[in-house]
Design an enzyme around this catalytic site. Structure first.
Site, PDB file in Angstrom:
ATOM      1  N   LYS A 191      99.852 101.006  -2.834  1.00 19.33           N
ATOM      2  CA  LYS A 191      99.078  99.814  -3.168  1.00 19.33           C
ATOM      3  C   LYS A 191      98.268 100.093  -4.426  1.00 19.33           C
ATOM      4  O   LYS A 191      97.274 100.801  -4.400  1.00 19.33           O
ATOM      5  CB  LYS A 191      98.115  99.435  -2.049  1.00 19.33           C
ATOM      6  CG  LYS A 191      97.533  98.057  -2.308  1.00 19.33           C
ATOM      7  CD  LYS A 191      96.145  97.850  -1.760  1.00 19.33           C
ATOM      8  CE  LYS A 191      95.053  98.263  -2.687  1.00 19.33           C
ATOM      9  NZ  LYS A 191      94.880  97.400  -3.871  1.00 19.33           N
ATOM     10  N   GLY A 244      89.563 106.843  -5.184  1.00 17.62           N
ATOM     11  CA  GLY A 244      88.659 105.715  -5.426  1.00 17.62           C
ATOM     12  C   GLY A 244      87.232 106.092  -5.092  1.00 17.62           C
ATOM     13  O   GLY A 244      86.835 107.252  -5.224  1.00 17.62           O
ATOM     14  N   GLU A 400      77.286 108.343  -9.756  1.00 18.35           N
ATOM     15  CA  GLU A 400      78.426 108.145 -10.643  1.00 18.35           C
ATOM     16  C   GLU A 400      78.294 106.781 -11.322  1.00 18.35           C
ATOM     17  O   GLU A 400      78.268 105.757 -10.648  1.00 18.35           O
ATOM     18  CB  GLU A 400      79.726 108.194  -9.832  1.00 18.35           C
ATOM     19  CG  GLU A 400      80.953 108.009 -10.691  1.00 18.35           C
ATOM     20  CD  GLU A 400      82.256 108.212  -9.913  1.00 18.35           C
ATOM     21  OE1 GLU A 400      82.473 107.509  -8.917  1.00 18.35           O
ATOM     22  OE2 GLU A 400      83.039 109.092 -10.313  1.00 18.35           O
TER      23      GLU A 400
HETATM   24  P1  NAI Z   1      87.549 101.241  -4.565  1.00 14.47           P
HETATM   25  O1  NAI Z   1      87.447 102.573  -3.968  1.00 14.47           O
HETATM   26  O2  NAI Z   1      87.077 100.103  -3.737  1.00 14.47           O
HETATM   27  O3  NAI Z   1      89.052 100.941  -5.007  1.00 14.47           O
HETATM   28  C1  NAI Z   1      90.062 101.913  -5.120  1.00 14.47           C
HETATM   29  C2  NAI Z   1      91.327 101.427  -4.430  1.00 14.47           C
HETATM   30  O4  NAI Z   1      91.048 101.247  -3.045  1.00 14.47           O
HETATM   31  C3  NAI Z   1      91.843 100.068  -4.923  1.00 14.47           C
HETATM   32  O5  NAI Z   1      93.250 100.072  -4.878  1.00 14.47           O
HETATM   33  C4  NAI Z   1      91.306  99.111  -3.874  1.00 14.47           C
HETATM   34  O6  NAI Z   1      92.046  97.917  -3.762  1.00 14.47           O
HETATM   35  C5  NAI Z   1      91.455  99.944  -2.620  1.00 14.47           C
HETATM   36  N1  NAI Z   1      90.610  99.523  -1.501  1.00 14.47           N
HETATM   37  C6  NAI Z   1      89.441  98.830  -1.545  1.00 14.47           C
HETATM   38  N2  NAI Z   1      88.963  98.645  -0.295  1.00 14.47           N
HETATM   39  C7  NAI Z   1      89.853  99.216   0.552  1.00 14.47           C
HETATM   40  C8  NAI Z   1      89.912  99.370   1.972  1.00 14.47           C
HETATM   41  N3  NAI Z   1      88.952  98.887   2.761  1.00 14.47           N
HETATM   42  N4  NAI Z   1      90.953 100.044   2.493  1.00 14.47           N
HETATM   43  C9  NAI Z   1      91.907 100.572   1.715  1.00 14.47           C
HETATM   44  N5  NAI Z   1      91.913 100.422   0.378  1.00 14.47           N
HETATM   45  C10 NAI Z   1      90.900  99.774  -0.201  1.00 14.47           C
HETATM   46  O7  NAI Z   1      86.759 101.310  -5.940  1.00 14.47           O
HETATM   47  P2  NAI Z   1      86.321 100.141  -6.943  1.00 14.47           P
HETATM   48  O8  NAI Z   1      85.581  99.082  -6.218  1.00 14.47           O
HETATM   49  O9  NAI Z   1      87.488  99.750  -7.754  1.00 14.47           O
HETATM   50  O10 NAI Z   1      85.301 100.944  -7.880  1.00 14.47           O
HETATM   51  C11 NAI Z   1      83.993 101.239  -7.424  1.00 14.47           C
HETATM   52  C12 NAI Z   1      83.539 102.583  -7.922  1.00 14.47           C
HETATM   53  O11 NAI Z   1      84.355 103.598  -7.377  1.00 14.47           O
HETATM   54  C13 NAI Z   1      83.648 102.794  -9.421  1.00 14.47           C
HETATM   55  O12 NAI Z   1      82.544 102.279 -10.089  1.00 14.47           O
HETATM   56  C14 NAI Z   1      83.714 104.284  -9.495  1.00 14.47           C
HETATM   57  O13 NAI Z   1      82.415 104.831  -9.423  1.00 14.47           O
HETATM   58  C15 NAI Z   1      84.468 104.687  -8.252  1.00 14.47           C
HETATM   59  N6  NAI Z   1      85.895 104.936  -8.533  1.00 14.47           N
HETATM   60  C16 NAI Z   1      86.339 106.226  -8.562  1.00 14.47           C
HETATM   61  C17 NAI Z   1      87.641 106.493  -8.878  1.00 14.47           C
HETATM   62  C18 NAI Z   1      88.167 107.869  -8.940  1.00 14.47           C
HETATM   63  O14 NAI Z   1      89.032 108.140  -9.757  1.00 14.47           O
HETATM   64  N7  NAI Z   1      87.740 108.768  -8.082  1.00 14.47           N
HETATM   65  C19 NAI Z   1      88.585 105.428  -9.213  1.00 14.47           C
HETATM   66  C20 NAI Z   1      88.049 104.098  -9.093  1.00 14.47           C
HETATM   67  C21 NAI Z   1      86.739 103.888  -8.774  1.00 14.47           C
END
Ligand code: NAI
Ligand code: MG
Length: 497
Positions: A191, A244, A400
């Site tokens: 996904k 994420g 972060e």
């Molecule tokens: P997120 O962690 O919500 O999104 C990452 C992925 O998880 C996306 O594909 C999203 O659709 C999916 N996702 C969201 N909710 C989910 C759930 N309940 N169950 C399974 N999958 C789910 O992160 P978001 O909102 O895009 O970004 C928020 C913050 O996270 C950013 O500001 C950053 O600080 C951090 N981040 C860190 C990343 C990394 O590389 N470690 C990558 C992206 C974001």
């Protein structure tokens, strides 16, 4: 092969690209979903929609998991390793043949500068090449049980693997999950993030063209709530690779706990770059700049905290500021030094951090504000920003930000630098710049992080295991360790007399 210049011209005239896929990729084809719901994908460089994609549902997830399960049982787990290797090697070649298409699509979806997107797509090809070479070297062990027994291990594929992909490195993260999973004999349901759905779909199609049987790699697009959550709690999934935020990682881990599903979590970071007085200045300056401004700081392993020895602090920061002021901002397709951030929401989050810091009297020595593409007056940009003399307990040094914002912390000496480096809830990466070999390796041992870069931030490639300590997560991707994440070790002991 589609050329970047033609694709850019097409985008500039039509506002979209004909080569963009539609639908999910399930069972070897772009499928019509169970309904007609779609979502917009936005070009961060303009802040405008350029395409629509399918907003998946739990039904689509069920279909994809079932397809991957059947493919695992009947079409992939027992394929000879050398055959798997040939398919992955072919996939690597096809990625290179489609490099410019993948990169232009990645730039439109994520906003990142085209030269970085090209690097990411090349990296994806390299990832498939690396794991292609590993397929037939996944050897087990044997045990000296004496003349009456034989004992050995085999590495079995874990089964159906779910991959939840973020928007900051869509194709890189997809590749570094898919390639080792497929090499180990697992099947994939992915996904991509709803901000950046397209390159994972294109990658799945290229894998299929390379000879991957139907259903071995499925991609379902949509939101975290409608697709990500049902996928991670699905009883048919044997392993989850999540990249994420900490918050979402926590909820993924909770749903994995229900069925005791294996999970690798690659979460946030607040990585220190320790610069000591005896460093090679030029090396350190360019390293520190790249560590925070590449992909506009939206990198889990960004070097977002400069921890600098007092003896060179003022001179070093002055030079950093002068170079930062020279960075060219622009739309990703114009190959700027710094592109936009991924979404309006995310821009607001970054601005919030900096505005709160200003209200606390922070020493913002350059940047510090929202801006636009100087050419079009559009897009979601944040000025490259440096905040000097930040206390270790300040929000700016602890949270972060995930944007082009560098926090500077002043250390008295190497011991103090170590204390500051470790005074953080995250432990993903650390950089060290010093010309003293012993000091470099003493710090490397004592800093609590999954990987350490000495005298070159982001040194190394797919060969090097990658993952976090503390709240940065656990489990390792990349390298041979990344391959073992997708394996279950089985021990076999037999009496032979
Ligand atoms: P997120 O962690 O919500 O999104 C990452 C992925 O998880 C996306 O594909 C999203 O659709 C999916 N996702 C969201 N909710 C989910 C759930 N309940 N169950 C399974 N999958 C789910 O992160 P978001 O909102 O895009 O970004 C928020 C913050 O996270 C950013 O500001 C950053 O600080 C951090 N981040 C860190 C990343 C990394 O590389 N470690 C990558 C992206 C974001
Ligand atoms: Mg987008």
């Amino acid at each position: 092969m589609l050329q970047a210049s033609d694709l850019i011209a097409e985008y500039q005239t039509t506002g979209t690209l004909r080569a963009l896929p539609t639908g999910h990729f399930i069972d070897g084809i772009f499928t019509q979903p169970s309904h007609n719901r779609t979502m917009e994908s936005l070009d961060p460089g303009r802040g405008e929609a350029f395409a629509r994609f399918t907003a998946g549902t739990e039904r689509d997830v069920d279909q994809a998991v079932l397809s991957s399960r059947q493919a695992f049982d009947t079409r992939w787990r027992d394929v000879a390793p050398v055959e798997r290797a040939r398919i992955l090697q072919k996939a690597s070649a096809l990625i290179l043949e489609n490099l410019e298409l993948l990169a232009v699509v990645e730039t439109l979806d994520s906003g990142k500068p085209l030269q970085e997107a090209l690097g990411d797509a090349r990296g994806a090809a390299r990832t498939f090449e690396y794991y292609a070479g590993a397929c037939d070297k996944l050897q087990g062990d044997s045990f000296p049980l004496g003349p009456d027994y034989i004992g050995y291990t085999i590495h079995e594929p874990v089964g159906v693997t779910a991959h939840i992909i973020p928007w900051n490195f869509p194709i890189s993260t997809a590749a570094r999950g898919f390639a080792p999973a497929l090499a180990a004999g697992c099947t994939v349901v992915a996904k991509p993030a709803e901000q950046t759905p397209f390159t994972a779909l294109l990658l799945a199609k290229l894998l299929h063209e390379a000879g991957l049987p139907d259903g071995v790699c499925n991609v379902v697009t949509g939101t975290g709530l409608d697709v990500g959550a049902p996928l991670t709690r699905h009883a048919g999934v044997d392993h989850i690779t999540f990249t994420g935020s900490v918050q979402t990682g926590r909820s993924v881990m909770k749903s994995a706990a229900e069925d005791i599903t294996r999970v690798v979590l690659e979460l946030g970071g607040k990585s220190p770059v320790v610069v000591l007085g005896d460093c090679h200045k030029e090396q350190a300056l360019s390293g520190v700049l790249g560590a925070i401004f590449e992909n506009a700081g939206q990198i889990c392993s960004a070097g977002s905290r400069l921890v600098i020895e007092r003896s060179i602090h003022e001179e070093f920061v002055a030079e950093l500021v002068s170079r930062t002021k020279g960075l060219k901002i622009g739309h990703g397709l114009a190959k700027p030094d710094l592109g936009p951030v991924n979404s309006a929401d995310h821009l607001g989050k970054i601005a919030g951090f900096v505005d709160r810091a200003k209200a606390r009297g922070a020493d913002v020595v350059t940047g510090g504000a929202v801006t636009k593409d100087p050419k079009s007056g559009k897009g979601w940009f944040f000025q490259p920003t440096i905040v000097d003399r930040v206390a270790s307990n300040d929000e700016l040094a602890q949270e972060e930000i995930f944007g082009p914002v560098l926090t500077v912390q002043v250390a008295e000496d190497a011991d103090d630098a170590l204390r500051l480096a470790n005074d953080c809830q995250y432990g993903l990466v650390a950089g060290i710049y010093t010309s003293n070999f012993a000091k470099a390796h003493q710090l490397a041992r004592k800093i609590d992080a999954g990987q350490i870069y000495i005298n070159e931030y982001f040194a190394g490639g797919i060969e090097v295991p990658f993952g976090g300590n503390k709240k940065s997560g656990f489990g390792r991707e990349k390298g041979l360790e990344g391959l073992l994440s997708y394996c279950k070790t089985k021990s076999i002991a037999a009496k032979i007399v």
